[in-house]
Write a protein that holds these residues in place. Sequence first.
Motif, mmCIF file in Angstrom:
data_model
loop_
_atom_site.group_PDB
_atom_site.id
_atom_site.type_symbol
_atom_site.label_atom_id
_atom_site.label_comp_id
_atom_site.label_asym_id
_atom_site.label_seq_id
_atom_site.Cartn_x
_atom_site.Cartn_y
_atom_site.Cartn_z
ATOM 1 N N GLY A 149 0.811 -1.209 0.000
ATOM 2 C CA GLY A 149 0.000 0.000 0.000
ATOM 3 C C GLY A 149 0.844 1.259 0.000
ATOM 4 N N LEU A 150 2.026 1.160 0.566
ATOM 5 C CA LEU A 150 2.918 2.308 0.642
ATOM 6 C C LEU A 150 3.289 2.828 -0.749
ATOM 7 N N ILE A 151 3.395 1.899 -1.705
ATOM 8 C CA ILE A 151 3.762 2.312 -3.072
ATOM 9 C C ILE A 151 2.628 2.044 -4.066
ATOM 10 N N SER A 152 1.432 1.797 -3.528
ATOM 11 C CA SER A 152 0.204 1.707 -4.339
ATOM 12 C C SER A 152 0.241 0.599 -5.388
ATOM 13 N N VAL A 153 0.635 -0.611 -4.955
ATOM 14 C CA VAL A 153 0.556 -1.778 -5.833
ATOM 15 C C VAL A 153 -0.136 -2.893 -5.067
ATOM 16 N N SER A 154 -0.587 -3.924 -5.785
ATOM 17 C CA SER A 154 -1.250 -5.039 -5.119
ATOM 18 C C SER A 154 -0.239 -5.852 -4.318
ATOM 19 N N GLU A 155 -0.727 -6.564 -3.307
ATOM 20 C CA GLU A 155 0.159 -7.365 -2.473
ATOM 21 C C GLU A 155 0.845 -8.470 -3.276
ATOM 22 N N GLY A 156 0.091 -9.132 -4.154
ATOM 23 C CA GLY A 156 0.674 -10.202 -4.954
ATOM 24 C C GLY A 156 1.785 -9.697 -5.860
ATOM 25 N N TYR A 157 1.538 -8.570 -6.506
ATOM 26 C CA TYR A 157 2.548 -7.978 -7.394
ATOM 27 C C TYR A 157 3.772 -7.563 -6.587
ATOM 28 N N PHE A 158 3.541 -6.973 -5.415
ATOM 29 C CA PHE A 158 4.646 -6.559 -4.556
ATOM 30 C C PHE A 158 5.518 -7.755 -4.177
#
Length: 240
Positions: free
Chosen positions: A160-169
Amino acid sequence: MMNSNELFYVKSGRLNVSTEQGKYFVDKDMLICTPANEYREIYIEKDAKAEFYIMRFDAEASGISYYRYVVGPPAIHAGEYARELDDLFARAADIGEPGTHAQVFDRLACAGRILAITFDIAEAKAKTPGNKSKIDFSRVMMYIERFYRHRRIKVSELAGLISVSEGYFRREFKKEYGISCKMYIDALRMEGVLKMLRESDVPLKAIAESFQYSDTTYLSRLVKEKTGLAPMEYRRKYKI
């Protein structure tokens, strides 16, 4: 005076490397090259055994020193060159100082080949599509460094800190650093625990609380798994 560079090659085991750019794990058959003054700390856990070589050289590789160690910026894997690098480093390190003209020439020849292999590997890696994440993790890493001791950090929080999905992160973090985000944070916490055991007299209960471990029994088990020693045994053996 020319600046020195250092090329590390890990033949076996794993090194924990701390530089001005961050912390890295350098595993078997991996290379890492950097200006000599950028290293802050290089170590392995006390229960482990690692074998690695250091080649220090100036910008023109005219002054070269070799060091071989057997001890209890992201690296690149040697791949198909691993066996040849094993032989080159062992050969160069076994040549005595100052050595005959023939030995000096042999040492320089080894150095030239080692550097050529390193550049070839780095160039091939740079040309490989998808070898590096498209995410800039600098903000994430600063966040982890700031808070990992004070509370349990969730991967969803970092995503969430860099505005991407958890799976992608998760996928991109592992692509960038070679291990999962959870493993990275867990390694930082354990590194901090062992450092406090070595460098302080803080009770184990306080150390557990400091690094957000649920209880001392659980932490003791983790330390035993990591080092082969109970926490107090580890402290007595390695206290600075």
